[in-house]
Design a protein around this motif. Sequence first.
Motif, PDB file in Angstrom:
ATOM      1  N   LEU A 246      35.459 -10.585  43.439  1.00 18.73           N
ATOM      2  CA  LEU A 246      36.232 -11.426  44.362  1.00 18.73           C
ATOM      3  C   LEU A 246      37.611 -10.862  44.675  1.00 18.73           C
ATOM      4  N   GLY A 247      38.052  -9.890  43.899  1.00 24.33           N
ATOM      5  CA  GLY A 247      39.327  -9.246  44.174  1.00 24.33           C
ATOM      6  C   GLY A 247      40.516  -9.981  43.589  1.00 24.33           C
ATOM      7  N   ARG A 248      41.599  -9.237  43.414  1.00 27.18           N
ATOM      8  CA  ARG A 248      42.880  -9.796  42.977  1.00 27.18           C
ATOM      9  C   ARG A 248      43.959  -8.831  43.430  1.00 27.18           C
ATOM     10  N   GLY A 249      45.015  -9.333  44.030  1.00 25.89           N
ATOM     11  CA  GLY A 249      45.999  -8.433  44.611  1.00 25.89           C
ATOM     12  C   GLY A 249      45.450  -7.860  45.904  1.00 25.89           C
ATOM     13  N   LYS A 250      45.544  -6.546  46.040  1.00 26.20           N
ATOM     14  CA  LYS A 250      45.052  -5.877  47.242  1.00 26.20           C
ATOM     15  C   LYS A 250      43.665  -5.280  46.987  1.00 26.20           C
ATOM     16  N   SER A 251      42.705  -5.606  47.829  1.00 24.35           N
ATOM     17  CA  SER A 251      41.406  -4.926  47.814  1.00 24.35           C
ATOM     18  C   SER A 251      41.469  -3.860  48.899  1.00 24.35           C
ATOM     19  N   VAL A 252      41.333  -2.599  48.490  1.00 25.47           N
ATOM     20  CA  VAL A 252      41.600  -1.492  49.407  1.00 25.47           C
ATOM     21  C   VAL A 252      40.559  -0.400  49.226  1.00 25.47           C
ATOM     22  N   VAL A 253      40.222   0.256  50.319  1.00 23.66           N
ATOM     23  CA  VAL A 253      39.290   1.378  50.268  1.00 23.66           C
ATOM     24  C   VAL A 253      39.914   2.579  50.967  1.00 23.66           C
ATOM     25  N   ALA A 254      39.709   3.755  50.391  1.00 31.46           N
ATOM     26  CA  ALA A 254      40.146   5.015  51.006  1.00 31.46           C
ATOM     27  C   ALA A 254      38.938   5.940  51.098  1.00 31.46           C
ATOM     28  N   GLU A 255      38.833   6.651  52.208  1.00 29.12           N
ATOM     29  CA  GLU A 255      37.682   7.534  52.403  1.00 29.12           C
ATOM     30  C   GLU A 255      38.127   8.817  53.103  1.00 29.12           C
ATOM     31  N   ALA A 256      37.328   9.842  52.925  1.00 28.75           N
ATOM     32  CA  ALA A 256      37.597  11.115  53.600  1.00 28.75           C
ATOM     33  C   ALA A 256      36.292  11.903  53.700  1.00 28.75           C
ATOM     34  N   ILE A 257      36.217  12.731  54.707  1.00 28.15           N
ATOM     35  CA  ILE A 257      35.125  13.692  54.814  1.00 28.15           C
ATOM     36  C   ILE A 257      35.697  15.076  54.520  1.00 28.15           C
ATOM     37  N   ILE A 258      35.251  15.651  53.425  1.00 34.56           N
ATOM     38  CA  ILE A 258      35.715  16.977  53.010  1.00 34.56           C
ATOM     39  C   ILE A 258      34.759  18.019  53.588  1.00 34.56           C
ATOM     40  N   ARG A 259      35.307  18.877  54.440  1.00 35.43           N
ATOM     41  CA  ARG A 259      34.463  19.893  55.064  1.00 35.43           C
ATOM     42  C   ARG A 259      33.794  20.770  54.008  1.00 35.43           C
TER      43      ARG A 259
END
Length: 416
Positions: A246-259
């Motif tokens: 359910l989350g607490r504080g900030k629910s955050v996602v980071a993504e990248a495509i590495i060549r």
Amino acid sequence: MVDEVSRDKISEAIEKLKKGELRLSEVDDFVGSKNLGVLVRRLFLEEIRGVSLSSIGSTIIDFEDVVGRNIENPIGAVQIPLGVVGPLRIVGEHASGDFYVPLATSEGALVASISRGAKAITMSGGAFAVVYRDGMTRAPLFRTPSARRAVDLVRWVMDSYEAIKREAESTTRYGKLVSIEPYVAGNNVWLRFRFTTGDAMGMNMVTIAVDRASKYIVENFGDVELVALSGNMCTDKKPAYINAILGRGKSVVAEAIIRRDVAEGVLRASVDDMVDVNNRKNLLGTSLAGGIGLNAHVANVIAAIFIATGQDVAQVVESSIAYTWMEKTRDGDLYASVTLPSLEVGTVGGGTWLPTQREALSLLGVFGPGDPPGVNAIKFAEIVASTALAGEINLVAALASDQLAKAHERLGRKRI
């Protein structure tokens, strides 16, 4: 400088401490200065233990400001080496640009490891990051006479939501109640309050607001007793699936495509091998171990950033719950993401205003309140998640190419 009068007072205070006539908490008032109180306690400990605490005494902190706000019974400060990772390119919803991220750590090879991951991300175009849920929680526990009355309480709270919201929000300018989630076990009721808290991490803000709301509930519902303002369903400073789900504080996602060429040239690992290591180590290995969160070492990154920027370090427990995912794209590149469902960060309050921590936040461009309120904390969360992603990418690559031990041999251990 310490004058003669002060020296006499210091000596008198130390003697009284030795005789048990003065408590450590009373020293500041006795000598008339919080900074002198720091000196007295330190000299007292040096004398009775026969040790030197001169390094602990070397600090730029003005204890007239921090005693009663950030510390009690201070004797000085500790120092932790501070490194920087960057440039790390982020193209998030709020964080956009090349960032230099401060990391406070005594673990050799950590900064170098994350730096290599940041290089791979930046060379591949940057990381995208976004906060998809925001809300600090506190869950008071109530006792009712029976399960029937427990359910009655839940229904009454839902019907009285607007009145409870007014009571809670009357204690704060920035805290806004967004939900109350009820949980029942027998005659016990937990009410998990969720607030947005502007740029503050918000735990103190929410605690005060929920205290007011709980008193309103007890006074107006009737036969209900507040057992504890925190009933461990929040859940603060403890690993818990409720935070993961359910989350607490900030629910955050980071993504990248590495060549693929970056993976092979910079990380010295193939995309296929990295995906395989992530699946077998982070997903399967952690599951077999009964872990909460599926990742390689996100806690390393969270702890280092928290110390550097004045966050509540104990909240590394839930803030480092993370899910690392990797897969091969149709073009043969590496897709990688890190999801942090309960990242608890702020850019105001707590230790964020301390001299070195303030400078670290300023380096990231997030110190203080945002305009509008809340945007600095969200931007900061995106930076933290992107840095965690850099750490995950590099460690998985190091394992996939059998470089981990060599890196620690070269950077993390002094030969003896």
